[in-house]
Enzyme design. Structure first.
Site, short mmCIF file in Angstrom:
data_model
loop_
_atom_site.label_atom_id
_atom_site.label_comp_id
_atom_site.label_asym_id
_atom_site.label_seq_id
_atom_site.Cartn_x
_atom_site.Cartn_y
_atom_site.Cartn_z
N GLY A 1 -7.72 6.15 -13.94
CA GLY A 1 -8.91 6.95 -14.20
C GLY A 1 -8.82 8.31 -13.54
N GLU B 1 0.83 -1.21 0.00
CA GLU B 1 0.00 0.00 0.00
C GLU B 1 0.86 1.26 0.00
OE1 GLU B 1 -4.07 1.91 1.70
OE2 GLU B 1 -3.45 -0.05 2.44
#
Length: 119
Positions: free
Chosen positions: A89, A43
């Site tokens: 995106g 992460e």
């Protein structure tokens, strides 16, 4: 980053790489690297990668989903995590993070979804 001794080692146009030592402080009781430490590494490198591809003065990044497949144990040495974009995106990004040992063997395959939120 300091707690796990994670160090970023390379940043490119479409990837980020970090390394972390495997020491007793990241071991689970059986003496191998804890899966949670692998996910924390993944992460960390995936989130930094997401920041590379946005205007961080306008947006903040948050992880919204993470999944990991741990395929090989590691007791010591250095692991290397490489994050590469699968989807970039305007709002969400999907990252593939491969964690490998010093012999270039796959330790964990991680998928991280991040979201860019306005500041």
């Amino acid at each position: 980053m300091e707690t796990l001794d994670i160090v970023y080692t390379d940043i490119g146009d479409d990837f980020v790489v970090a390394q972390m030592p495997v020491t007793p402080k990241v071991h689970q009781p059986e003496g191998v690297m804890h899966g949670g430490a692998m996910v924390a590494l993944a992460e960390s490198v995936g989130s930094l990668a997401a920041y590379v591809f946005i205007d961080y003065n306008k947006f903040k990044i948050r992880g919204i989903e993470i999944s990991a497949n741990h395929v090989k144990g590691v007791r010591d040495g250095i692991v290397t995590a490489r994050a590469e974009a699968i989807h970039l995106g305007r709002t969400t990004q999907l990252w593939q993070i491969m964690i490998k040992n010093e012999a270039d063997q796959l330790i964990s395959a991680v998928k991280l979804t991040t979201i860019a939120l306005p500041r």
